[in-house]
Design an enzyme around this catalytic site. Structure first.
Site, PDB file in Angstrom:
ATOM      1  N   ASP A 264       0.519   5.070   1.806  1.00  0.00           N
ATOM      2  CA  ASP A 264      -0.260   5.547   2.952  1.00  0.00           C
ATOM      3  C   ASP A 264      -1.401   6.474   2.525  1.00  0.00           C
ATOM      4  OD1 ASP A 264       1.284   4.170   4.788  1.00  0.00           O
ATOM      5  OD2 ASP A 264       2.664   5.847   5.100  1.00  0.00           O
TER       6      ASP A 264
ATOM      7  N   HIS B  59       4.721   0.275   0.328  1.00  0.00           N
ATOM      8  CA  HIS B  59       5.442  -0.531   1.305  1.00  0.00           C
ATOM      9  C   HIS B  59       4.546  -1.646   1.833  1.00  0.00           C
ATOM     10  CE1 HIS B  59       3.692   2.905   3.429  1.00  0.00           C
ATOM     11  NE2 HIS B  59       3.606   2.148   4.508  1.00  0.00           N
TER      12      HIS B  59
ATOM     13  N   HIS C 172       0.842  -1.206   0.000  1.00  0.00           N
ATOM     14  CA  HIS C 172       0.000   0.000   0.000  1.00  0.00           C
ATOM     15  C   HIS C 172       0.872   1.248   0.000  1.00  0.00           C
ATOM     16  CE1 HIS C 172       1.158  -0.352   4.174  1.00  0.00           C
ATOM     17  NE2 HIS C 172       0.819   0.903   4.351  1.00  0.00           N
TER      18      HIS C 172
ATOM     19  N   ARG D  31       4.539   6.487  14.047  1.00  0.00           N
ATOM     20  CA  ARG D  31       4.679   7.092  12.719  1.00  0.00           C
ATOM     21  C   ARG D  31       4.168   8.518  12.730  1.00  0.00           C
ATOM     22  NH1 ARG D  31       1.269   4.574   7.923  1.00  0.00           N
ATOM     23  NH2 ARG D  31       0.103   6.520   7.982  1.00  0.00           N
TER      24      ARG D  31
HETATM   25  C1  SIN Z   1       2.855   1.412   7.768  1.00  0.00           C
HETATM   26  O1  SIN Z   1       2.150   0.965   6.874  1.00  0.00           O
HETATM   27  O2  SIN Z   1       3.109   2.598   7.861  1.00  0.00           O
HETATM   28  C2  SIN Z   1       3.484   0.452   8.748  1.00  0.00           C
HETATM   29  C3  SIN Z   1       4.780  -0.001   8.230  1.00  0.00           C
HETATM   30  C4  SIN Z   1       5.497  -0.895   9.185  1.00  0.00           C
HETATM   31  O3  SIN Z   1       4.985  -1.175  10.271  1.00  0.00           O
HETATM   32  O4  SIN Z   1       6.600  -1.316   8.862  1.00  0.00           O
END
Ligand code: SIN
Length: 281
Positions: free
Chosen positions: A107, A255, A105, A270
């Protein structure tokens, strides 16, 4: 890793030939000089995913680093988490029903203006190892398409729907009968700073392509999602250590957080930065 020349205040070592770099010589708990900030900014545009090791920062320092790049984002699922609205907690334990981001995905592309970047600071890694994050270069994904596919996709617009992951996979309803954001973006977008063309659909949020029969849209999206998931040369892999901060350009990457460490735990926070303009062709 390969040392990248041309930087004076920071060290830059690339993780793959086209995506990801580790940055050394920076202490994110301290204010950054303009020169250091400019070099980090250049490395971020060039390498799309930056990894800062051995950082010891609190929430205010994390947010201060984010604010150097713009206004901070408040996640549409924040109502279900509580706490500081500008901090998204990423926590997985043996009791978790899901782990955030366990699928390819970009973000929050359901937003009208999705975040331009996100900074994830991991402080607890699983004792079993694992818990890496994969990143994919969507400018390279565009380049690898045939000219015929590029011409077809350039004309198309897709609908990105927050209900897909948040209601569909995570089962979290929006507050008070509100709806999750749903917005349209071009299937091929142009990076607002580098000018690169980007394949801009992701299996997390992209619901359908406009102007097609549902089966046509499904076939095309599934084909593109399979291409992303099955093309290792698009990818770099970040292996976290406690106190690693990774900052990705959300306009040109996807990611996937790998949940391979059950029943162990992983924790991070985050900060995302609000984009300045809608994705445009
Ligand atoms: C996310 O999608 O921001 C999480 C990524 C992660 O936990 O590595």
């Amino acid at each position: 890793m390969v040392a990248v020349a041309g930087y004076h205040t920071i060290g830059v070592d690339s993780l793959t030939p086209h995506l990801g770099a580790q940055i050394d010589g920076v202490d994110l708990s301290q204010p950054l000089s303009n020169e250091t900030f400019s070099e980090i900014y250049k490395a971020w545009l060039d390498w799309k995913v930056l990894v800062f090791r051995d950082q010891h920062i609190d929430r205010e320092q994390h947010k201060a680093f984010g604010r150097r790049f713009g206004r901070l984002h408040v996640h549409p699922m924040q109502h279900s988490y509580g706490g500081d609205p500008e901090i998204l907690r990423v926590k997985t334990t043996k009791d978790s029903a899901y782990t955030a981001g366990n699928g390819w995905h970009t973000d929050v592309t359901c937003d009208e203006i999705p975040p331009l970047g996100s900074m994830l600071y991991i402080t607890e890694t699983p004792e079993s190892g694992g818990g890496d994050t994969l990143f994919a270069n969507m400018a390279l994904a565009y380049e690898l398409l045939s000219d015929t596919m590029k011409s077809l996709l350039e004309e198309l617009t897709a609908v990105h729907d927050g209900a897909l992951p948040y209601l569909g996979s995570y089962g979290v309803a929006p507050p008070d009968g509100a709806k999750y954001p749903k917005n349209e973006h071009p299937v091929i977008a142009r990076h607002p700073e580098s000018g690169e063309k980007i394949l801009y659909v992701n299996s997390g949020f992209t619901a359908y392509i406009k102007g097609m029969h549902p089966w046509e849209s499904r076939m095309l999206l599934d084909g593109l999602f399979r291409f992303i998931a099955q093309t290792p040369r698009l990818v770099c892999r970040v292996q976290w250590q406690p106190n690693t901060l990774t900052f990705w350009d959300n306009r040109c990457t996807q990611h996937h957080a790998v949940w391979d460490y059950y029943p162990h735990s992983r924790y991070g926070e985050r900060v995302s930065i609000v984009g300045e303009q809608r994705p445009a062709a």
